[in-house]
Scaffold this motif. Structure first.
Motif, mmCIF file in Angstrom:
data_model
loop_
_atom_site.group_PDB
_atom_site.id
_atom_site.type_symbol
_atom_site.label_atom_id
_atom_site.label_comp_id
_atom_site.label_asym_id
_atom_site.label_seq_id
_atom_site.Cartn_x
_atom_site.Cartn_y
_atom_site.Cartn_z
ATOM 1 N N THR A 112 20.830 45.446 48.588
ATOM 2 C CA THR A 112 21.289 46.409 47.617
ATOM 3 C C THR A 112 22.767 46.306 47.185
ATOM 4 O OG1 THR A 112 21.706 47.983 49.631
ATOM 5 C CG2 THR A 112 19.409 48.161 48.210
ATOM 6 N N GLY A 113 23.074 46.371 46.085
ATOM 7 C CA GLY A 113 24.444 45.987 45.547
ATOM 8 C C GLY A 113 24.581 44.580 45.373
ATOM 9 N N SER A 114 25.669 44.372 45.031
ATOM 10 C CA SER A 114 25.931 42.743 44.571
ATOM 11 C C SER A 114 26.534 42.182 45.314
ATOM 12 C CB SER A 114 26.632 42.708 43.161
ATOM 13 O OG SER A 114 27.969 43.293 43.321
ATOM 14 N N GLY A 115 27.749 42.734 46.179
ATOM 15 C CA GLY A 115 28.255 42.175 47.153
ATOM 16 C C GLY A 115 29.070 40.885 46.781
ATOM 17 N N SER A 116 29.282 40.512 45.346
ATOM 18 C CA SER A 116 30.048 39.551 45.010
ATOM 19 C C SER A 116 31.283 39.769 44.329
ATOM 20 C CB SER A 116 29.172 38.698 44.154
ATOM 21 O OG SER A 116 28.828 39.263 42.995
ATOM 22 N N ASP A 117 31.853 41.240 44.649
ATOM 23 C CA ASP A 117 32.795 41.612 43.869
ATOM 24 C C ASP A 117 34.282 40.878 43.976
ATOM 25 O OD1 ASP A 117 31.301 43.354 42.783
ATOM 26 O OD2 ASP A 117 31.808 45.041 44.165
ATOM 27 N N ASN A 118 34.045 40.166 45.277
ATOM 28 C CA ASN A 118 35.568 39.445 45.565
ATOM 29 C C ASN A 118 35.321 38.151 45.439
ATOM 30 O OD1 ASN A 118 33.570 39.471 47.644
ATOM 31 N ND2 ASN A 118 34.355 40.737 49.122
ATOM 32 N N GLY A 119 34.554 37.584 44.664
ATOM 33 C CA GLY A 119 34.251 36.154 44.162
ATOM 34 C C GLY A 119 35.629 35.607 43.655
ATOM 35 N N GLU A 120 36.281 36.503 42.910
ATOM 36 C CA GLU A 120 37.493 35.904 42.125
ATOM 37 C C GLU A 120 38.603 35.611 43.346
ATOM 38 O OE1 GLU A 120 38.844 38.598 39.337
ATOM 39 O OE2 GLU A 120 40.532 37.242 38.845
ATOM 40 N N ILE A 121 38.730 36.598 44.221
ATOM 41 C CA ILE A 121 39.719 36.337 45.359
ATOM 42 C C ILE A 121 39.252 34.967 46.202
ATOM 43 C CG2 ILE A 121 40.897 37.224 47.600
ATOM 44 C CD1 ILE A 121 40.026 40.161 46.395
ATOM 45 N N PHE A 122 38.026 35.074 46.560
ATOM 46 C CA PHE A 122 37.633 33.739 47.184
ATOM 47 C C PHE A 122 37.835 32.393 46.455
ATOM 48 C CE2 PHE A 122 34.061 36.061 49.254
ATOM 49 C CZ PHE A 122 34.913 36.888 50.146
ATOM 50 N N LYS A 123 37.661 32.579 45.090
ATOM 51 C CA LYS A 123 38.000 31.342 44.153
ATOM 52 C C LYS A 123 39.391 31.169 44.107
ATOM 53 C CE LYS A 123 36.137 29.919 39.720
ATOM 54 N NZ LYS A 123 35.870 30.243 38.518
ATOM 55 N N ILE A 124 40.412 32.046 44.122
ATOM 56 C CA ILE A 124 41.598 31.693 43.945
ATOM 57 C C ILE A 124 41.957 31.308 45.290
ATOM 58 C CG2 ILE A 124 43.880 32.726 43.941
ATOM 59 C CD1 ILE A 124 42.780 34.386 41.612
ATOM 60 N N TYR A 125 41.599 31.734 46.463
ATOM 61 C CA TYR A 125 42.123 31.591 47.874
ATOM 62 C C TYR A 125 41.706 29.892 48.209
ATOM 63 C CZ TYR A 125 42.613 31.367 52.848
ATOM 64 O OH TYR A 125 42.997 30.966 54.090
ATOM 65 N N GLU A 126 40.408 29.519 47.815
ATOM 66 C CA GLU A 126 39.874 28.193 47.787
ATOM 67 C C GLU A 126 40.901 27.344 46.959
ATOM 68 O OE1 GLU A 126 35.854 28.087 47.308
ATOM 69 O OE2 GLU A 126 35.753 27.815 49.506
ATOM 70 N N LYS A 127 41.359 27.652 45.590
ATOM 71 C CA LYS A 127 42.100 26.960 44.712
ATOM 72 C C LYS A 127 43.493 26.805 45.464
ATOM 73 C CE LYS A 127 43.746 26.939 39.979
ATOM 74 N NZ LYS A 127 44.233 28.043 39.033
ATOM 75 N N HIS A 158 22.832 31.413 55.843
ATOM 76 C CA HIS A 158 24.240 31.475 54.991
ATOM 77 C C HIS A 158 23.928 31.677 53.851
ATOM 78 C CE1 HIS A 158 26.156 29.948 58.830
ATOM 79 N NE2 HIS A 158 25.429 28.990 58.895
ATOM 80 N N GLN A 159 25.072 32.318 53.210
ATOM 81 C CA GLN A 159 24.914 32.756 51.888
ATOM 82 C C GLN A 159 26.049 32.305 50.900
ATOM 83 O OE1 GLN A 159 22.280 36.247 50.668
ATOM 84 N NE2 GLN A 159 24.263 37.032 51.653
ATOM 85 N N PHE A 160 25.795 31.976 49.772
ATOM 86 C CA PHE A 160 26.858 31.225 48.996
ATOM 87 C C PHE A 160 27.244 32.184 47.444
ATOM 88 C CE2 PHE A 160 26.128 28.224 51.960
ATOM 89 C CZ PHE A 160 27.122 27.712 52.465
ATOM 90 N N HIS A 161 28.267 32.107 46.971
ATOM 91 C CA HIS A 161 28.456 32.745 45.574
ATOM 92 C C HIS A 161 28.085 31.541 44.720
ATOM 93 C CE1 HIS A 161 30.206 36.253 46.778
ATOM 94 N NE2 HIS A 161 31.021 35.992 47.449
ATOM 95 N N GLU A 162 28.112 31.959 43.525
ATOM 96 C CA GLU A 162 27.707 30.910 42.340
ATOM 97 C C GLU A 162 28.863 29.803 42.272
ATOM 98 O OE1 GLU A 162 27.269 32.668 38.623
ATOM 99 O OE2 GLU A 162 25.387 33.805 39.425
ATOM 100 N N ASP A 163 29.975 30.200 42.749
ATOM 101 C CA ASP A 163 31.007 29.263 42.666
ATOM 102 C C ASP A 163 31.370 28.309 43.819
ATOM 103 O OD1 ASP A 163 31.933 31.265 44.588
ATOM 104 O OD2 ASP A 163 33.770 31.670 43.257
ATOM 105 N N GLY A 164 30.165 28.631 44.884
ATOM 106 C CA GLY A 164 30.437 27.986 46.013
ATOM 107 C C GLY A 164 30.802 28.515 47.359
#
Lengths: 79, 274
Positions: B156-171, B75-81
């Motif tokens: 290859t590639g960052s794969g974390s472009d949607n971090g902001e969406i995830f963050k807002i979704y969780e919020k 399982h992988q996680f972004h920096e914001d969890g």
């Protein structure tokens, strides 16, 4: 002889009695084609009978049979 | 589906009574995505399309396969969890033999390093690796066969472009599960990022905290334009649900209009005939 607007009117009234039964435009056409030869009074009386007795929306044959077999007894009415 | 012509999996799985046919198929489907080291990261949606099963069923299969030791799920996680896509490792059917202890002291000049004995079951690639390096001699046609160990995956590639969406979704909405993350990633391919964020905030504002509602908002905006309201003119209320009776009455109205038109035409024809 019943006209198409008359049959549509009767069917719409019956639809209120079975609100979960959905009728399409084509259904109105088919019912009209097969019931137009019967008089409006018989169909109207039969529709009232069916609404009072049937559990489900009547098929064309049920309605025809009811219209033929359950005619209004005008003699009783005038007594 | 991946373009792979082959699927690699443990031969033990073929006759293993512990795994069901469905789980075997899931393992085989996963095998088509694996690279030469067994790493892969297909979406659950992709697997569900290939196997014609629900994402939940595939997730259960994967967990069971992990328990049985055929795959490993990372399982992988972004920096914001928030959770990123899962990595899967196909564990290959090669057991590392027990080697004699390597001499800690460097070999004396003039002596050759010891040859490690290998059982006949083990693939030849392993002996090459142990006795002189494998990487330069990988067969380009069958890279899987020369890959006895699971090497770490290089992304290859960052794969974390949607971090902001995830963050807002969780919020705004609630905890993010892998299924929701997958669906949000899919949505990002169809809709702009700003729309998704706005839809998440809109659904929270209306106190309808569900992914289904967010996707419905996005779908409506796609048809009617960004920030359009419902057809009933009230953006806060969903459209009234149509009942069978409503549809019947609409059909009756239409049929009645046609019947009256026909009658008028017939009357007109009759008068013309006279």
């Amino acid at each position: 002889m019943a006209t198409k607007p008359e049959i549509i009117k009767l069917m719409t009234t019956m639809a209120l009695a079975w609100p979960k039964y959905e009728l399409s435009k084509e259904a109105f056409d088919v019912y009209y084609k097969l019931l137009q030869e019967l008089p409006f009074e018989s169909l109207e009386y039969a529709s009232l009978y069916l609404m009072a007795n049937n559990i489900f929306f009547p098929s064309i044959s049920q309605w025809r049979n009811a219209a033929i077999n359950h005619k209004p007894n005008y003699a009783e009415t005038y007594e | 589906m991946s373009n792979a012509r082959f699927s690699i999996l443990q031969s033990k799985a073929v006759g293993d009574e512990k795994i069901s046919n469905a789980q075997f198929r899931t393992l085989a489907a996963l095998g088509t995505f694996g690279d030469k080291d067994g790493w892969c990261f297909p979406k659950l949606k992709t697997l569900s399309e290939i196997l014609k099963k629900s994402k939940q069923a595939i997730s259960m299969d994967l967990k069971e396969l992990e328990n049985l030791g055929y795959i490993e799920i990372k399982h992988q996680f972004h920096e914001d969890g928030s959770q990123k896509f899962n990595l899967y490792r196909l564990i290959f059917d090669i057991k590392q033999p027990e080697y004699p202890e390597y001499p800690l002291t460097p070999p004396e000049p003039g002596l050759t390093p010891p040859e490690y004995p290998l059982s006949s079951e083990v693939d030849g690639g392993l002996s090459k690796l142990l006795n002189g390096g494998l990487s330069s001699e990988v067969d380009p046609l069958t890279p899987h066969i020369n890959a006895p160990f699971n090497a770490p995956l290089k992304l290859t590639g960052s794969g974390s472009d949607n971090g902001e969406i995830f963050k807002i979704y969780e919020k705004e909405i609630g905890p993010l599960t892998p299924f929701i993350a997958d669906d949000l990633k899919d949505a990002e391919q169809t809709y702009p990022k700003s729309w998704i964020i706005a839809a998440v905030q809109e659904s929270a504002r209306q106190n309808k905290r569900s992914l289904k509602y967010i996707l419905a908002i996005l779908k409506r905006w796609q048809v009617d334009g960004f920030h359009s309201v419902n057809k009933n003119g009230n953006g806060n209320k969903p459209l009234k649900h149509e009942t069978p009776l409503d549809r019947t009455l609409a059909a009756a109205k239409e049929a009645m209009q046609e019947a009256l038109k026909e009658e008028e035409q017939n009357n007109g024809n009759k008068t013309r005939n006279y």
